[in-house]
Design a protein around this motif. Structure first.
Motif, PDB file in Angstrom:
ATOM      1  N   TYR A 118      22.672 -33.865  -9.595  1.00 18.27           N
ATOM      2  CA  TYR A 118      22.348 -35.245  -9.237  1.00 18.27           C
ATOM      3  C   TYR A 118      20.845 -35.521  -9.222  1.00 18.27           C
ATOM      4  CZ  TYR A 118      26.734 -37.613  -8.199  1.00 18.27           C
ATOM      5  OH  TYR A 118      27.941 -38.264  -8.313  1.00 18.27           O
ATOM      6  N   GLY A 119      20.019 -34.499  -9.027  1.00 18.14           N
ATOM      7  CA  GLY A 119      18.575 -34.707  -8.930  1.00 18.14           C
ATOM      8  C   GLY A 119      17.975 -35.470 -10.098  1.00 18.14           C
ATOM      9  N   PRO A 120      18.100 -34.975 -11.332  1.00 16.49           N
ATOM     10  CA  PRO A 120      17.499 -35.688 -12.463  1.00 16.49           C
ATOM     11  C   PRO A 120      18.073 -37.095 -12.652  1.00 16.49           C
ATOM     12  CG  PRO A 120      18.109 -33.459 -13.099  1.00 16.49           C
ATOM     13  CD  PRO A 120      18.694 -33.696 -11.741  1.00 16.49           C
ATOM     14  N   GLY A 121      19.350 -37.274 -12.365  1.00 13.67           N
ATOM     15  CA  GLY A 121      19.967 -38.592 -12.517  1.00 13.67           C
ATOM     16  C   GLY A 121      19.379 -39.609 -11.560  1.00 13.67           C
ATOM     17  N   LEU A 126      15.894 -44.092 -10.130  1.00 16.07           N
ATOM     18  CA  LEU A 126      14.838 -44.654  -9.278  1.00 16.07           C
ATOM     19  C   LEU A 126      13.618 -45.065 -10.092  1.00 16.07           C
ATOM     20  CD1 LEU A 126      15.202 -42.338  -6.160  1.00 16.07           C
ATOM     21  CD2 LEU A 126      15.901 -44.753  -6.363  1.00 16.07           C
ATOM     22  N   THR A 127      13.363 -44.393 -11.196  1.00 18.45           N
ATOM     23  CA  THR A 127      12.304 -44.826 -12.111  1.00 18.45           C
ATOM     24  C   THR A 127      12.647 -46.205 -12.670  1.00 18.45           C
ATOM     25  OG1 THR A 127      11.787 -42.530 -12.687  1.00 18.45           O
ATOM     26  CG2 THR A 127      11.049 -44.243 -14.238  1.00 18.45           C
ATOM     27  N   TYR A 128      13.920 -46.388 -13.038  1.00 17.88           N
ATOM     28  CA  TYR A 128      14.387 -47.694 -13.515  1.00 17.88           C
ATOM     29  C   TYR A 128      14.316 -48.743 -12.400  1.00 17.88           C
ATOM     30  CZ  TYR A 128      15.953 -46.651 -18.244  1.00 17.88           C
ATOM     31  OH  TYR A 128      15.995 -46.373 -19.580  1.00 17.88           O
ATOM     32  N   PRO A 139      13.892 -50.456 -20.943  1.00 19.40           N
ATOM     33  CA  PRO A 139      15.040 -50.625 -21.840  1.00 19.40           C
ATOM     34  C   PRO A 139      16.125 -49.577 -21.591  1.00 19.40           C
ATOM     35  CG  PRO A 139      12.974 -50.781 -23.069  1.00 19.40           C
ATOM     36  CD  PRO A 139      12.632 -50.317 -21.680  1.00 19.40           C
ATOM     37  N   ALA A 140      17.370 -50.026 -21.569  1.00 19.03           N
ATOM     38  CA  ALA A 140      18.503 -49.130 -21.297  1.00 19.03           C
ATOM     39  C   ALA A 140      18.544 -47.951 -22.256  1.00 19.03           C
ATOM     40  CB  ALA A 140      19.813 -49.920 -21.364  1.00 19.03           C
ATOM     41  N   TRP A 144      18.641 -41.965 -21.383  1.00 17.68           N
ATOM     42  CA  TRP A 144      18.968 -40.559 -21.646  1.00 17.68           C
ATOM     43  C   TRP A 144      17.763 -39.736 -22.088  1.00 17.68           C
ATOM     44  CZ3 TRP A 144      22.542 -38.759 -18.924  1.00 17.68           C
ATOM     45  CH2 TRP A 144      23.641 -39.541 -18.581  1.00 17.68           C
ATOM     46  N   PRO A 145      16.833 -40.258 -22.900  1.00 19.97           N
ATOM     47  CA  PRO A 145      15.633 -39.462 -23.187  1.00 19.97           C
ATOM     48  C   PRO A 145      14.802 -39.183 -21.919  1.00 19.97           C
ATOM     49  CG  PRO A 145      15.886 -41.160 -24.848  1.00 19.97           C
ATOM     50  CD  PRO A 145      16.912 -41.444 -23.771  1.00 19.97           C
ATOM     51  N   LEU A 146      14.674 -40.194 -21.068  1.00 19.76           N
ATOM     52  CA  LEU A 146      13.946 -40.002 -19.819  1.00 19.76           C
ATOM     53  C   LEU A 146      14.673 -39.006 -18.919  1.00 19.76           C
ATOM     54  CD1 LEU A 146      11.480 -40.883 -18.192  1.00 19.76           C
ATOM     55  CD2 LEU A 146      12.816 -42.820 -17.337  1.00 19.76           C
ATOM     56  N   HIS A 147      15.985 -39.130 -18.835  1.00 17.00           N
ATOM     57  CA  HIS A 147      16.801 -38.199 -18.052  1.00 17.00           C
ATOM     58  C   HIS A 147      16.604 -36.766 -18.548  1.00 17.00           C
ATOM     59  CE1 HIS A 147      20.459 -36.003 -16.874  1.00 17.00           C
ATOM     60  NE2 HIS A 147      20.444 -36.788 -15.803  1.00 17.00           N
ATOM     61  N   ALA A 148      16.585 -36.573 -19.861  1.00 17.00           N
ATOM     62  CA  ALA A 148      16.401 -35.229 -20.420  1.00 17.00           C
ATOM     63  C   ALA A 148      15.054 -34.641 -19.993  1.00 17.00           C
ATOM     64  CB  ALA A 148      16.516 -35.272 -21.939  1.00 17.00           C
TER      65      ALA A 148
END
Length: 165
Positions: A118-121, A126-128, A139-140, A144-148
């Motif tokens: 759950y941490g990276p998610g 929260l960045t969004y 932008p939506a 996923w690139p930011l999450h990675a």
């Protein structure tokens, strides 16, 4: 990014964040359907009162469902968290005045073995949220690139903590 700390213990994810915005603006990010859609997913239901529910479509048919257990606008929000194929958990959000705006103390309890997944998610979400509160929605397609990126950084932190421990 004003992420100030992340920790896990006893199956609870703890994130502290500072937003360069007043508490009421950050609060709206958690309670206003238009802002929720910019950082968490499409609100299907958004009834932010004790006993109310928030249902969010995270796409692909993945719905989170939360029942509000405590509200003290604009300082405290607590709710259950139900996500498909996972045990129910709890979220607590506290807002406080900070030198640069508003401090957020975010707690996701009862995650057990899921705590590190759950941490990276949540850091990505929260960045969004920060972008949404600032009026500069991310932008939506960047989720996923930011999450990675956060997943890589978070994994390195977990490994470093294991070596220290």
């Amino acid at each position: 990014m004003p992420l100030t700390s992340v920790s896990t213990a006893d199956g609870t994810l703890r994130i502290s964040w500072t937003f360069p915005a007043p508490a009421q603006a950050v609060w709206a990010g958690f309670t206003d359907a238009a802002l929720l859609s910019q950082w968490l997913g499409l609100p299907v239901e958004c009834d932010v009162r004790t006993g109310g529910t928030i249902v969010v479509d995270h796409s692909g048919g993945y719905l989170s469902r939360s029942v509000i257990t405590d509200v003290d606008e604009p300082r405290r929000l607590a709710m259950s968290w139900e996500f498909p194929e996972e045990p129910e958990s709890r979220i607590q959000i506290r807002l406080r005045d900070a030198e640069e705006g508003t401090g957020l103390d975010f707690r996701h309890h009862d995650l057990g073995a899921l705590v590190d997944s759950y941490g990276p998610g949540w850091i990505t979400h929260l960045t969004y949220l920060e972008g949404a509160v600032a009026g500069a929605a991310i932008p939506a397609g960047q989720f996923w690139p930011l999450h990675a990126t956060f997943e890589t950084l978070y994994g390195a932190r977990v490994e470093a903590d294991a070596i220290k421990g």
